[in-house]
Scaffold this motif. Sequence first.
Motif, PDB file in Angstrom:
ATOM      1  N   ARG A   1      -3.795  -7.466   6.501  1.00  0.00           N
ATOM      2  CA  ARG A   1      -2.782  -7.918   7.453  1.00  0.00           C
ATOM      3  C   ARG A   1      -1.947  -6.703   7.860  1.00  0.00           C
ATOM      4  NH1 ARG A   1       0.942 -12.947   6.099  1.00  0.00           N
ATOM      5  NH2 ARG A   1      -1.103 -13.969   6.272  1.00  0.00           N
ATOM      6  N   ASP A   2      -1.974  -6.376   9.141  1.00  0.00           N
ATOM      7  CA  ASP A   2      -1.255  -5.200   9.653  1.00  0.00           C
ATOM      8  C   ASP A   2       0.209  -5.195   9.215  1.00  0.00           C
ATOM      9  OD1 ASP A   2      -3.519  -4.241  10.931  1.00  0.00           O
ATOM     10  OD2 ASP A   2      -3.007  -5.132  12.865  1.00  0.00           O
ATOM     11  N   ASN A   3       0.701  -4.011   8.918  1.00  0.00           N
ATOM     12  CA  ASN A   3       2.112  -3.760   8.572  1.00  0.00           C
ATOM     13  C   ASN A   3       2.579  -4.501   7.316  1.00  0.00           C
ATOM     14  OD1 ASN A   3       2.471  -2.166  10.959  1.00  0.00           O
ATOM     15  ND2 ASN A   3       2.560  -4.082  12.105  1.00  0.00           N
ATOM     16  N   SER A   4       1.661  -4.800   6.398  1.00  0.00           N
ATOM     17  CA  SER A   4       2.064  -5.520   5.185  1.00  0.00           C
ATOM     18  C   SER A   4       2.082  -4.642   3.934  1.00  0.00           C
ATOM     19  CB  SER A   4       1.133  -6.715   4.946  1.00  0.00           C
ATOM     20  OG  SER A   4      -0.170  -6.283   4.588  1.00  0.00           O
ATOM     21  N   ALA A   5       1.621  -3.400   4.015  1.00  0.00           N
ATOM     22  CA  ALA A   5       1.536  -2.540   2.833  1.00  0.00           C
ATOM     23  C   ALA A   5       2.872  -1.857   2.566  1.00  0.00           C
ATOM     24  CB  ALA A   5       0.445  -1.494   3.008  1.00  0.00           C
ATOM     25  N   GLU A   6       3.250  -1.807   1.277  1.00  0.00           N
ATOM     26  CA  GLU A   6       4.488  -1.150   0.892  1.00  0.00           C
ATOM     27  C   GLU A   6       4.416  -0.713  -0.568  1.00  0.00           C
ATOM     28  OE1 GLU A   6       7.232  -4.274   1.872  1.00  0.00           O
ATOM     29  OE2 GLU A   6       6.931  -5.292  -0.035  1.00  0.00           O
ATOM     30  N   ILE A   7       5.116   0.389  -0.851  1.00  0.00           N
ATOM     31  CA  ILE A   7       5.293   0.853  -2.224  1.00  0.00           C
ATOM     32  C   ILE A   7       6.493   0.097  -2.778  1.00  0.00           C
ATOM     33  CG2 ILE A   7       6.001   2.793  -3.686  1.00  0.00           C
ATOM     34  CD1 ILE A   7       3.178   3.163  -2.853  1.00  0.00           C
ATOM     35  N   ASP A   8       6.321  -0.503  -3.947  1.00  0.00           N
ATOM     36  CA  ASP A   8       7.389  -1.282  -4.569  1.00  0.00           C
ATOM     37  C   ASP A   8       8.512  -0.359  -5.015  1.00  0.00           C
ATOM     38  OD1 ASP A   8       8.582  -3.621  -5.485  1.00  0.00           O
ATOM     39  OD2 ASP A   8       7.717  -3.413  -7.487  1.00  0.00           O
ATOM     40  N   GLY A   9       9.718  -0.626  -4.493  1.00  0.00           N
ATOM     41  CA  GLY A   9      10.900   0.157  -4.833  1.00  0.00           C
ATOM     42  C   GLY A   9      11.953  -0.724  -5.482  1.00  0.00           C
ATOM     43  N   PRO A  10      13.103  -0.153  -5.836  1.00  0.00           N
ATOM     44  CA  PRO A  10      14.153  -0.943  -6.480  1.00  0.00           C
ATOM     45  C   PRO A  10      14.773  -1.944  -5.510  1.00  0.00           C
ATOM     46  CG  PRO A  10      14.936   1.271  -6.014  1.00  0.00           C
ATOM     47  CD  PRO A  10      13.482   1.238  -5.652  1.00  0.00           C
ATOM     48  N   GLY A  11      14.980  -3.157  -5.984  1.00  0.00           N
ATOM     49  CA  GLY A  11      15.591  -4.190  -5.151  1.00  0.00           C
ATOM     50  C   GLY A  11      14.783  -4.435  -3.894  1.00  0.00           C
ATOM     51  N   SER A  12      15.422  -4.334  -2.765  1.00  0.00           N
ATOM     52  CA  SER A  12      14.735  -4.566  -1.481  1.00  0.00           C
ATOM     53  C   SER A  12      14.377  -3.250  -0.794  1.00  0.00           C
ATOM     54  CB  SER A  12      15.625  -5.409  -0.563  1.00  0.00           C
ATOM     55  OG  SER A  12      16.833  -4.717  -0.296  1.00  0.00           O
ATOM     56  N   ARG A  13      14.419  -2.135  -1.541  1.00  0.00           N
ATOM     57  CA  ARG A  13      14.147  -0.823  -0.941  1.00  0.00           C
ATOM     58  C   ARG A  13      12.674  -0.444  -1.072  1.00  0.00           C
ATOM     59  NH1 ARG A  13      19.128   1.656  -3.684  1.00  0.00           N
ATOM     60  NH2 ARG A  13      17.526   2.627  -4.957  1.00  0.00           N
ATOM     61  N   ASP A  14      11.781  -1.351  -0.671  1.00  0.00           N
ATOM     62  CA  ASP A  14      10.353  -1.035  -0.658  1.00  0.00           C
ATOM     63  C   ASP A  14      10.078  -0.065   0.480  1.00  0.00           C
ATOM     64  OD1 ASP A  14      10.072  -2.807  -2.743  1.00  0.00           O
ATOM     65  OD2 ASP A  14       9.361  -4.450  -1.496  1.00  0.00           O
ATOM     66  N   LYS A  15       9.066   0.769   0.316  1.00  0.00           N
ATOM     67  CA  LYS A  15       8.710   1.796   1.316  1.00  0.00           C
ATOM     68  C   LYS A  15       7.462   1.343   2.055  1.00  0.00           C
ATOM     69  CE  LYS A  15       8.604   6.227   2.849  1.00  0.00           C
ATOM     70  NZ  LYS A  15       7.856   6.066   4.053  1.00  0.00           N
ATOM     71  N   ASP A  16       7.611   1.067   3.362  1.00  0.00           N
ATOM     72  CA  ASP A  16       6.469   0.656   4.190  1.00  0.00           C
ATOM     73  C   ASP A  16       5.447   1.780   4.275  1.00  0.00           C
ATOM     74  OD1 ASP A  16       7.716  -1.758   4.666  1.00  0.00           O
ATOM     75  OD2 ASP A  16       8.557  -1.141   6.587  1.00  0.00           O
ATOM     76  N   GLU A  17       4.183   1.405   4.213  1.00  0.00           N
ATOM     77  CA  GLU A  17       3.082   2.367   4.274  1.00  0.00           C
ATOM     78  C   GLU A  17       2.054   1.883   5.295  1.00  0.00           C
ATOM     79  OE1 GLU A  17       3.081   5.206   2.783  1.00  0.00           O
ATOM     80  OE2 GLU A  17       4.777   4.862   1.449  1.00  0.00           O
ATOM     81  N   ASP A  18       1.507   2.817   6.055  1.00  0.00           N
ATOM     82  CA  ASP A  18       0.476   2.494   7.038  1.00  0.00           C
ATOM     83  C   ASP A  18      -0.828   3.192   6.661  1.00  0.00           C
ATOM     84  OD1 ASP A  18       2.025   0.896   8.795  1.00  0.00           O
ATOM     85  OD2 ASP A  18       2.951   2.712   9.594  1.00  0.00           O
ATOM     86  N   PRO A  19      -1.871   2.425   6.389  1.00  0.00           N
ATOM     87  CA  PRO A  19      -3.149   3.057   6.053  1.00  0.00           C
ATOM     88  C   PRO A  19      -3.944   3.423   7.299  1.00  0.00           C
ATOM     89  CG  PRO A  19      -3.388   0.698   5.941  1.00  0.00           C
ATOM     90  CD  PRO A  19      -1.939   0.971   6.273  1.00  0.00           C
ATOM     91  N   VAL A  20      -4.890   4.306   7.105  1.00  0.00           N
ATOM     92  CA  VAL A  20      -5.924   4.517   8.108  1.00  0.00           C
ATOM     93  C   VAL A  20      -6.983   3.463   7.787  1.00  0.00           C
ATOM     94  CG1 VAL A  20      -7.717   6.084   8.939  1.00  0.00           C
ATOM     95  CG2 VAL A  20      -5.454   6.974   8.322  1.00  0.00           C
ATOM     96  N   VAL A  21      -7.301   2.623   8.745  1.00  0.00           N
ATOM     97  CA  VAL A  21      -8.245   1.522   8.513  1.00  0.00           C
ATOM     98  C   VAL A  21      -9.583   1.866   9.159  1.00  0.00           C
ATOM     99  CG1 VAL A  21      -8.700  -0.942   8.866  1.00  0.00           C
ATOM    100  CG2 VAL A  21      -6.347  -0.141   8.488  1.00  0.00           C
ATOM    101  N   ARG A  22     -10.635   1.750   8.352  1.00  0.00           N
ATOM    102  CA  ARG A  22     -11.990   1.965   8.868  1.00  0.00           C
ATOM    103  C   ARG A  22     -12.794   0.694   8.633  1.00  0.00           C
ATOM    104  NH1 ARG A  22     -16.271   6.774   7.599  1.00  0.00           N
ATOM    105  NH2 ARG A  22     -17.819   6.029   9.059  1.00  0.00           N
ATOM    106  N   ARG A  23     -13.236   0.084   9.725  1.00  0.00           N
ATOM    107  CA  ARG A  23     -14.039  -1.134   9.639  1.00  0.00           C
ATOM    108  C   ARG A  23     -15.514  -0.768   9.750  1.00  0.00           C
ATOM    109  NH1 ARG A  23      -9.743  -4.004   9.670  1.00  0.00           N
ATOM    110  NH2 ARG A  23      -8.228  -4.300  11.275  1.00  0.00           N
TER     111      ARG A  23
END
Length: 186
Positions: A90-112
């Motif tokens: 699901r696009d724009n759903s990846a994040e590194i878990d941070g403290p509280g609500s300070r998760d860091k959004d991550e964008d992968p390179v997707v290869r289908r």
Amino acid sequence: MKSLVSINRMRGGSAALLFVLSGAIGCSQDNEYFGDGTTEVVEISSEDSTIPDGGATILKFNFSYDQNSVFNDNGEINLVVRLPRQLTYRDNSAEIDGPGSRDKDEDPVVRRCANGQSYLAFTFNKNDLDEAQPPSDGADAQLKMTVDAVAPGQYVPVEARADEDTVLYSCAQVFNYDEQNILTVE
């Protein structure tokens, strides 16, 4: 003369003490991050082991890395996730878990791939991992993402590998993974 010798000894002792202290302070900064040199995915988990066709689940990838390499040597961590044809990221759903609500959004390179599977390639540096929360013993960070179920299947393997070097993957070759989690899509 005795007092002059005593003063010189004190100066020499003070200089030696100062040298030792400055070395200890310098070393403590270099050793601020402890790492064992191992970078790998140590666990993949999901909120649901069985997903209804058309449903979704959150996948969690716990990984370890050499913190000294990342924070002191400006290294990077590469993480690749292989999703089988039954699941899609699901696009724009990846994040590194941070403290509280300070998760860091991550964008992968997707290869289908033509067979329906896909690869998600992430690259993390010290800015991405600075506030990462260790999810468990043996892991330094956690990547979370949502996947959607798009086709039924009884044996639906999600696989991932992490490394400081480039993680090789190809639609035409078997993926050399660190960890695997088997799901079912009904």
